[in-house]
Motif scaffolding. Structure first.
Motif, PDB file in Angstrom:
ATOM      1  N   THR A  25       0.847  -1.180   0.175  1.00 20.06           N
ATOM      2  CA  THR A  25       0.219  -0.052   0.051  1.00 20.06           C
ATOM      3  C   THR A  25       0.812   1.161  -0.077  1.00 20.06           C
ATOM      4  OG1 THR A  25      -1.789  -1.035   1.073  1.00 20.06           O
ATOM      5  CG2 THR A  25      -1.955   1.317   1.304  1.00 20.06           C
TER       6      THR A  25
ATOM      7  N   LYS B  21       0.446   5.623  -0.353  1.00 22.76           N
ATOM      8  CA  LYS B  21      -0.360   6.838  -0.722  1.00 22.76           C
ATOM      9  C   LYS B  21       0.302   7.666  -1.796  1.00 22.76           C
ATOM     10  CE  LYS B  21      -3.300  10.349   0.846  1.00 22.76           C
ATOM     11  NZ  LYS B  21      -4.446  10.134   0.484  1.00 22.76           N
TER      12      LYS B  21
ATOM     13  N   LYS C 204      -5.574  10.561  -7.946  1.00 22.48           N
ATOM     14  CA  LYS C 204      -6.878  10.512  -7.223  1.00 22.48           C
ATOM     15  C   LYS C 204      -7.889  10.332  -8.244  1.00 22.48           C
ATOM     16  CE  LYS C 204      -5.042  12.797  -3.247  1.00 22.48           C
ATOM     17  NZ  LYS C 204      -4.319  13.982  -3.422  1.00 22.48           N
TER      18      LYS C 204
ATOM     19  N   THR D 235      -8.100   4.391  -3.866  1.00 24.92           N
ATOM     20  CA  THR D 235      -9.301   5.274  -3.266  1.00 24.92           C
ATOM     21  C   THR D 235      -9.238   6.554  -3.970  1.00 24.92           C
ATOM     22  OG1 THR D 235      -8.220   6.064  -1.441  1.00 24.92           O
ATOM     23  CG2 THR D 235      -9.059   3.875  -1.240  1.00 24.92           C
TER      24      THR D 235
ATOM     25  N   LEU E 161      -5.162   6.251  -2.106  1.00 27.34           N
ATOM     26  CA  LEU E 161      -4.309   5.207  -1.518  1.00 27.34           C
ATOM     27  C   LEU E 161      -4.354   3.963  -2.402  1.00 27.34           C
ATOM     28  CD1 LEU E 161      -3.234   4.324   1.293  1.00 27.34           C
ATOM     29  CD2 LEU E 161      -5.277   3.449   1.881  1.00 27.34           C
TER      30      LEU E 161
ATOM     31  N   THR F 117      -3.475   0.202  -3.375  1.00 26.10           N
ATOM     32  CA  THR F 117      -3.201  -1.207  -2.665  1.00 26.10           C
ATOM     33  C   THR F 117      -2.789  -2.058  -3.757  1.00 26.10           C
ATOM     34  OG1 THR F 117      -4.305  -0.522  -0.701  1.00 26.10           O
ATOM     35  CG2 THR F 117      -3.834  -3.106  -1.037  1.00 26.10           C
TER      36      THR F 117
END
Length: 140
Positions: free
Chosen positions: A19, A21, A25, A38, A42, A44
């Motif tokens: 994972t 950041k 987005k 996300t 984020l 993953t």
């Protein structure tokens, strides 16, 4: 007869979820079998994800592996139509460069890595170039 369907061209398989950041987005959260991203950025990459490692005229060094994993995952999301290639490809290419430097790659090599994917990587992010599904045995 029992048949299998598979994609070829992968060298590596992730053994644990990873994972990170990131500044990419999406407009809506993405949750696929081996990838999720996300709306807050984020990312993953899930255990079992397969990728081909560094591409082009290069060698697979340890300071290139994490960057290639993240970059391949983001390009896959673009190929799958989950991320807008025109909007996010540059950010994905720069993120590859940044991660390689963080992992100990020289800035000049990381710059050449960026130049390579920036100049020649567009087809790999294009939804028209999804990896074909292959069936075996040949009679399937």
């Amino acid at each position: 007869m029992s048949c299998i369907a598979y994609n070829d061209g992968y060298k590596y398989q992730l053994k644990r979820d990873y994972t990170l950041k990131i500044n990419i987005k999406p407009v809506h959260s993405i949750d696929k079998d081996f990838l999720s991203l996300t709306i807050t950025g984020l990312l993953t990459i899930k255990k079992g994800y397969a990728w081909d490692g560094p591409s082009g005229p290069t060698i697979d060094t340890l300071n290139f592996m994490r960057g290639s994993l993240v970059h391949d995952a983001l390009y896959q999301l673009m190929r799958d139509g989950e991320l807008d290639k025109d909007k996010h490809r540059e950010s994905a290419d720069r993120l590859l460069q940044q991660i390689c430097i963080e992992d100990g790659m020289s800035t000049i090599r990381a710059w050449w890595v960026y130049q390579g994917v920036h100049q020649f990587g567009d087809p790999s992010a294009d939804p028209a170039n999804k990896r074909p599904e292959t069936w075996a045995p040949g009679q399937c």
